[in-house]
Scaffold this motif. Structure first.
Motif, PDB file in Angstrom:
ATOM      1  N   ASP A  69      -5.372  -1.417  -7.232  1.00 23.41           N
ATOM      2  CA  ASP A  69      -6.491  -0.523  -6.952  1.00 23.41           C
ATOM      3  C   ASP A  69      -5.922   0.894  -6.879  1.00 23.41           C
ATOM      4  OD1 ASP A  69      -8.407   1.115  -5.668  1.00 23.41           O
ATOM      5  OD2 ASP A  69      -9.298  -0.624  -4.671  1.00 23.41           O
TER       6      ASP A  69
ATOM      7  N   PHE B 119      -5.242   7.173   1.596  1.00 27.61           N
ATOM      8  CA  PHE B 119      -4.925   6.031   0.740  1.00 27.61           C
ATOM      9  C   PHE B 119      -4.635   6.485  -0.681  1.00 27.61           C
ATOM     10  CE2 PHE B 119      -5.045   2.046  -1.307  1.00 27.61           C
ATOM     11  CZ  PHE B 119      -5.914   2.122  -2.385  1.00 27.61           C
TER      12      PHE B 119
ATOM     13  N   TYR C 126       0.836  -1.199   0.000  1.00 32.15           N
ATOM     14  CA  TYR C 126       0.000   0.000   0.000  1.00 32.15           C
ATOM     15  C   TYR C 126       0.876   1.255   0.000  1.00 32.15           C
ATOM     16  CZ  TYR C 126      -3.371  -3.295   2.080  1.00 32.15           C
ATOM     17  OH  TYR C 126      -4.179  -4.371   2.346  1.00 32.15           O
TER      18      TYR C 126
ATOM     19  N   TYR D  13      -3.104   0.380  -3.981  1.00 31.02           N
ATOM     20  CA  TYR D  13      -2.980  -0.925  -3.332  1.00 31.02           C
ATOM     21  C   TYR D  13      -2.627  -1.964  -4.380  1.00 31.02           C
ATOM     22  CZ  TYR D  13      -5.124  -5.349  -1.534  1.00 31.02           C
ATOM     23  OH  TYR D  13      -5.397  -6.643  -1.157  1.00 31.02           O
TER      24      TYR D  13
END
Lengths: 113, 113
Positions: free
Chosen positions: B56, B45, B33, B48
């Motif tokens: 992602d 975030f 991550y 990922y």
């Protein structure tokens, strides 16, 4: 949208007392809740994980509770020490197998000798 | 290695330049991550990776940001045409498949002047 709330004000306590930090969340049904410790200039360090079907988890002087009805987790440090002073973050992930945790902003804990 | 390694630890760059940030995860950890943390803010975030699956990228803030992961191990986050608002600490974390506790590196502090 998903929201995680941790007290932005620092928690000041005396050495030897129990520190209690709160993590509240809304618009979220997580399967897992984690607590991390972060020291200045460092990355977060994983402390404890609790699952949605668990009410309480303990590790040494640490205790975490998870109330999915109240949408709240409490993080306790018993017999606190000045070395426990740090910022503590909660993180949620799941459900549905989601492995992307969402983090709260953290609460600063200051333990005075 | 023993932990997640990030380099450089600090990077100062001029506005408009491109930068590359490197993350070396724990050996055998399939999940990786990238997050960023601005002063006084929570972890945001970015991207990922899980094994050989498509990453992602839903957290990347603009098309100036990209990341790749070679051979399921080392990852590079690239920011093109850096802006002052890109200044932050960029954190990398890794975990074994199926785990919900994450090991973070110490981060790269990026300053765009």
């Amino acid at each position: 949208s998903q929201k995680i709330e941790q007290n932005s004000e620092a928690l000041n306590i005396q050495e030897g007392k129990t520190a209690t930090l709160t993590c509240n969340y809304t618009n979220y049904s997580p399967a897992y809740l984690q607590w991390y410790r972060q020291d200045p200039g460092r990355g977060p360090v994983f402390l404890l994980l609790i699952r949605e079907n668990e009410k309480e988890k303990r590790k040494e002087r640490l205790k975490v509770t998870f109330d999915t009805t109240l949408k709240q987790s409490l993080f306790h440090i018993t017999a606190s020490q000045p070395a426990d002073s740090a910022t503590y973050l909660c993180a949620l992930d799941g459900p549905g197998g989601s492995y992307i945790p969402t983090f709260g902003r953290g609460t600063s804990l200051i333990v005075h000798p | 290695g023993a932990g997640v390694s990030q380099s450089p630890s600090n990077k100062v760059t001029e506005k408009g330049k491109d930068v590359e940030l490197r993350c070396d995860p724990i050996s055998g950890h399939t999940a990786l991550y990238w997050y960023r943390q601005s002063l006084g803010q929570g972890l945001e975030f970015l991207i990922y990776f899980q094994g050989n699956s498509a990453p992602d990228k839903s957290g990347l803030p603009s098309d100036r940001f990209s990341a790749e992961r070679t051979g399921g191990s080392v990852s590079t986050l690239t920011i093109q045409r850096t802006q002052q608002e890109d200044s932050a600490v960029y954190l990398c974390a890794s975990s074994p498949r199926g785990a919900h506790g994450y090991t973070f590196g110490s981060g790269t502090r990026l300053t765009v002047v």
